[in-house]
Design a protein around this motif. Structure first.
Motif, short mmCIF file in Angstrom:
data_model
loop_
_atom_site.label_atom_id
_atom_site.label_comp_id
_atom_site.label_asym_id
_atom_site.label_seq_id
_atom_site.Cartn_x
_atom_site.Cartn_y
_atom_site.Cartn_z
N PRO A 59 -11.18 -1.21 -13.13
CA PRO A 59 -11.95 -2.00 -12.16
C PRO A 59 -11.07 -2.56 -11.05
N ALA A 60 -11.70 -2.83 -9.90
CA ALA A 60 -10.94 -3.28 -8.74
C ALA A 60 -11.72 -4.33 -7.95
N LEU A 61 -10.96 -5.27 -7.37
CA LEU A 61 -11.48 -6.23 -6.40
C LEU A 61 -10.95 -5.82 -5.05
N ILE A 62 -11.86 -5.55 -4.12
CA ILE A 62 -11.48 -5.10 -2.78
C ILE A 62 -11.79 -6.21 -1.79
N ILE A 63 -10.81 -6.58 -1.00
CA ILE A 63 -10.97 -7.67 -0.04
C ILE A 63 -10.85 -7.10 1.37
N GLY A 64 -11.90 -7.28 2.18
CA GLY A 64 -11.83 -6.90 3.58
C GLY A 64 -12.58 -5.64 3.94
N PRO A 90 0.81 -1.23 0.00
CA PRO A 90 0.00 0.00 0.00
C PRO A 90 0.83 1.28 0.00
N ALA A 91 1.99 1.27 0.63
CA ALA A 91 2.80 2.49 0.70
C ALA A 91 3.33 2.89 -0.66
N ASN A 92 3.59 1.93 -1.52
CA ASN A 92 4.17 2.21 -2.84
C ASN A 92 3.13 2.19 -3.96
N TYR A 93 1.87 2.13 -3.59
CA TYR A 93 0.82 2.07 -4.63
C TYR A 93 0.74 3.37 -5.41
N ARG A 94 0.74 3.26 -6.74
CA ARG A 94 0.50 4.36 -7.66
C ARG A 94 -0.39 3.84 -8.79
N GLU A 95 -1.38 4.62 -9.12
CA GLU A 95 -2.25 4.20 -10.23
C GLU A 95 -1.48 4.29 -11.53
N SER A 96 -1.65 3.27 -12.38
CA SER A 96 -0.89 3.20 -13.63
C SER A 96 -1.85 3.00 -14.81
N PRO A 97 -1.60 3.67 -15.94
CA PRO A 97 -2.43 3.47 -17.13
C PRO A 97 -2.19 2.12 -17.80
N ASN A 98 -1.15 1.41 -17.38
CA ASN A 98 -0.82 0.12 -17.99
C ASN A 98 -1.45 -1.06 -17.26
N ILE A 99 -2.33 -0.79 -16.33
CA ILE A 99 -2.97 -1.84 -15.54
C ILE A 99 -4.42 -2.00 -16.00
N ASP A 100 -4.86 -3.28 -16.13
CA ASP A 100 -6.25 -3.57 -16.52
C ASP A 100 -7.16 -3.73 -15.32
N ALA A 101 -6.61 -4.24 -14.20
CA ALA A 101 -7.43 -4.48 -13.01
C ALA A 101 -6.57 -4.41 -11.77
N TYR A 102 -7.21 -4.01 -10.66
CA TYR A 102 -6.53 -3.92 -9.36
C TYR A 102 -7.18 -4.91 -8.40
N ILE A 103 -6.33 -5.45 -7.50
CA ILE A 103 -6.82 -6.25 -6.38
C ILE A 103 -6.25 -5.62 -5.13
N PHE A 104 -7.13 -5.06 -4.29
CA PHE A 104 -6.72 -4.41 -3.05
C PHE A 104 -7.03 -5.36 -1.89
N ASP A 105 -5.96 -5.82 -1.21
CA ASP A 105 -6.11 -6.76 -0.10
C ASP A 105 -6.03 -5.98 1.21
N ARG A 106 -7.18 -5.81 1.88
CA ARG A 106 -7.29 -5.10 3.16
C ARG A 106 -6.74 -3.68 3.06
N LEU A 121 -11.95 -11.22 -12.69
CA LEU A 121 -11.07 -10.60 -13.68
C LEU A 121 -11.71 -10.62 -15.07
N ALA A 122 -12.42 -11.71 -15.35
CA ALA A 122 -13.10 -11.79 -16.65
C ALA A 122 -14.22 -10.77 -16.74
N TRP A 123 -14.94 -10.57 -15.64
CA TRP A 123 -16.03 -9.58 -15.64
C TRP A 123 -15.50 -8.16 -15.75
N PHE A 124 -14.30 -7.95 -15.23
CA PHE A 124 -13.70 -6.62 -15.29
C PHE A 124 -13.30 -6.22 -16.71
N ASN A 125 -12.57 -7.10 -17.38
CA ASN A 125 -11.91 -6.69 -18.62
C ASN A 125 -12.14 -7.62 -19.80
N ARG A 126 -12.28 -8.87 -19.54
CA ARG A 126 -12.34 -9.81 -20.64
C ARG A 126 -13.74 -9.86 -21.25
N GLU A 127 -13.78 -10.28 -22.48
CA GLU A 127 -15.08 -10.40 -23.14
C GLU A 127 -15.90 -11.50 -22.49
#
Length: 585
Positions: free
Chosen positions: A361-366, A335-351, A462-468
């Motif tokens: 799109p993002a998957l948030i856990i917790g 989390p300390a080094n997190y930076r949003e990037s245009p080269n990312i298709d999906a994020y998973i945030f753990d707690r 992940l499929a629901w986020f970006n894949r057909e």
């Protein structure tokens, strides 16, 4: 004889009045002007000649009176609209119900379809009615329902514009108390009708091999693995059928099978060698009478890796799972080094959750606290899952009924899609805009990571986020797509007219096909297939023509008043000619 415009008493009074007036006019004496002449010799000769023709003079007067009275009565009685049942039929109402179910597209032995025969029989009913008969035409797809009219040309035009539809047929609500109801059908898709209905059958047995089921589905054990399930059934004589699966990249699977009567062929085809895009299934056989069920369509999602960023303070199980997925290009950070990037298709945030919602799109856990997420209002101990949405894309092939959870955050589900929930709080929720999925519990406080459905769940997210996605399944007719203000196109790129209804886009099609609905960067594929054994079984009719439905024909094609006025016009012409020839007075 009956009268449609006047009562018999009114008609009789009108006839007596007209006759009396005409006769009175003929016997009305006019006062002649007196003229003095110098000699009566000339007039004596005239009077002698007139006396010699007195008998003819009387006949001329009688004939003139008869002709005049006849003309007047013809014109007057035509206003009463007389009716003679033996000549023109009685005044009645006829309702013609035409079966527009898909089986009416079946080809018969003469090269025409059952629908063409049905339209011809309906037009025969029009010809069999009397001049005063009112007709109404209704279909079984609830698309056409005309008003009663005596204009046969209008009804014929309406029948010509009708055609079989692929909607589930229903017999319309008609009143048989004041009208005769005829049902023209093959008796296959809709073989029942009210007892007062007179049935006319256009059924003729035929051969048909049809696709009764076709579906492209994912393989739970293989990420981005797909297979095609195909079901073909023979509804005619034993025959040989050729089965073909083809894709946009030239891939093709061919197979020939021998099918007995009523035999069902079922097969699962591996699509690992197919590139993404439209998949077409076809079944061909000799003397096939129904083309509508010979093809079916599906959509194979294009395979590509999802560039995923996992933001965690440490979760070896989740990190290992994502690294083993061949279709995930994984990056990991804390989390300390997190930076949003245009080269990312999906994020998973753990707690963890960033202060601002990411653009991807993002998957948030917790259920961490963040302004763009639902705030936690407490904690629930040992919640039990009571409901979950099996139809949501992220829950395909995922079972959570025996999931054990130690604790979960309590949140308000307003404006969210609840995918799984306990009685106290939602446990898995989703948001469309912005697009994210959240678990209100963390993985360490549950046994979800140890369930066989957990890897499938991550893959589904992940499929629901970006894949057909796989194509929606629809039947021909009115097709709805859960995407508002979308543009509908065929696989050939042609635009299809559509309408907006609530939060859906609606379009109409009568044939199988693959369509794409696009709105901005969102796209949904729709596979429209008949794939219905009830429509493919074109030979299960017990429908027979009622004897009471036999056609009748009358001498006259118009009401009597037309012919009466025509006769009056002819008599006026004759009277004018005879008057100038001094035959009548």
């Amino acid at each position: 004889m009956t009268f449609l415009a006047l009562t018999p008493l009114q008609t009789a009074l009108l006839a007596f009045l007209i006759t009396g007036v005409i006769v009175a006019l003929y016997f009305l004496k006019l006062r002649h002007r007196r003229v003095f002449i110098s000699s009566s010799i000339l007039w004596r000769r005239v009077l002698d000649e007139r006396q010699s023709h007195s008998l003819w003079e009387k006949l001329r007067r009688i004939l003139s009176i008869v002709v005049a009275v006849t003309i007047a009565l013809l014109i007057a009685l035509s206003l009463a609209r007389p009716e003679v049942a033996s000549l023109t039929g009685k005044n009645e109402r006829i309702v013609i119900v035409l079966d527009t179910s898909p089986t009416m597209n079946t080809q018969t032995g003469d090269g025409q379809t059952r629908w063409q025969h049905a339209a011809a029989r309906a037009k025969d009913l029009l010809d069999s009615g009397g001049p005063t008969t009112e007709f109404r035409v209704i279909d079984t797809s609830d698309n056409t329902a005309s008003a009663f009219t005596t204009d046969r040309n209008e009804v014929r035009k309406l029948i010509g514009e009708m055609s079989p539809k692929s909607a589930e047929p229903q017999f319309p609500k008609v009143d048989g108390r004041d009208s005769q109801v005829y049902f023209v059908s093959d008796g296959v898709a809709l073989h029942t009708a009210p007892s007062f209905v007179r049935r006319i059958s256009v059924f003729e047995a035929a051969n048909n091999v049809g696709i009764t089921a076709f579906e492209i589905r994912s393989i739970p054990s293989t990420p981005l693995g797909y297979e095609a399930y195909l079901e073909v059934q023979n509804f005619g004589q034993p025959t040989e059928a050729g089965i073909t699966l083809s894709g946009p990249g030239g891939q093709r699977i061919n197979k020939t099978v021998r099918l007995a009567t009523e035999q069902i062929y079922q097969e699962v085809f591996d699509l690992s060698q197919f590139t993404g895009g439209a998949i077409r299934a076809a079944a061909q056989s000799k003397d096939d009478a129904l083309a509508l069920d010979d093809v079916a369509f599906g959509y194979l999602p294009v395979k590509r890796k999802t560039r995923t960023l996992l933001v965690t303070r440490g979760n070896n199980f989740l990190e290992t799972l994502l690294k083993l997925d061949n279709y995930v290009d994984l990056s990991v950070t804390d989390p300390a080094n997190y930076r949003e990037s245009p080269n990312i298709d999906a994020y998973i945030f753990d707690r963890f959750a960033p202060a601002a919602a990411p653009l991807r799109p993002a998957l948030i856990i917790g259920a961490p606290n963040a302004s763009w997420l639902k705030p936690s209002t407490g904690e629930v101990q040992k919640p039990e899952i009571t409901t979950w949405s099996e139809n949501h894309p992220v829950m395909q092939y995922v079972s959570v009924h025996d999931l054990s959870i130690e604790r979960a955050a309590r949140i308000d589900p307003a404006n969210l899609t609840v995918i799984a929930a306990s009685k106290q709080t939602p446990l898995i929720v989703a948001s469309e805009k912005p697009k994210w999925v959240m678990l209100t519990f963390d993985l360490e406080s549950s046994d979800f990571p140890f369930h066989v459905g957990f890897p499938v769940f991550i893959e589904n997210v992940l499929a629901w986020f970006n894949r057909e996605q796989l194509a929606l399944k629809r039947s021909p007719g009115i097709v709805d797509v859960p995407l508002p203000n979308a543009q509908i196109r065929t696989i050939d790129g042609k635009t299809v007219p559509s309408d907006q209804q609530l939060n859906k886009t609606v379009f109409q099609t009568s044939e199988p096909g693959l369509y794409a609905a696009t709105q901005g960067d969102q796209r949904i594929h729709v596979a429209v297939n008949l794939a219905n054994p009830a429509f493919s079984d074109i030979n299960r009719s017990v429908f027979k023509t009622d004897r009471a439905a036999a056609s009748q024909h009358y001498w006259l094609r118009r009401e009597l008043w037309f012919y009466m006025l025509l006769a009056a016009a002819v008599l006026i012409g004759v009277e004018w000619f005879t008057y100038h020839r001094r035959i009548t007075l």
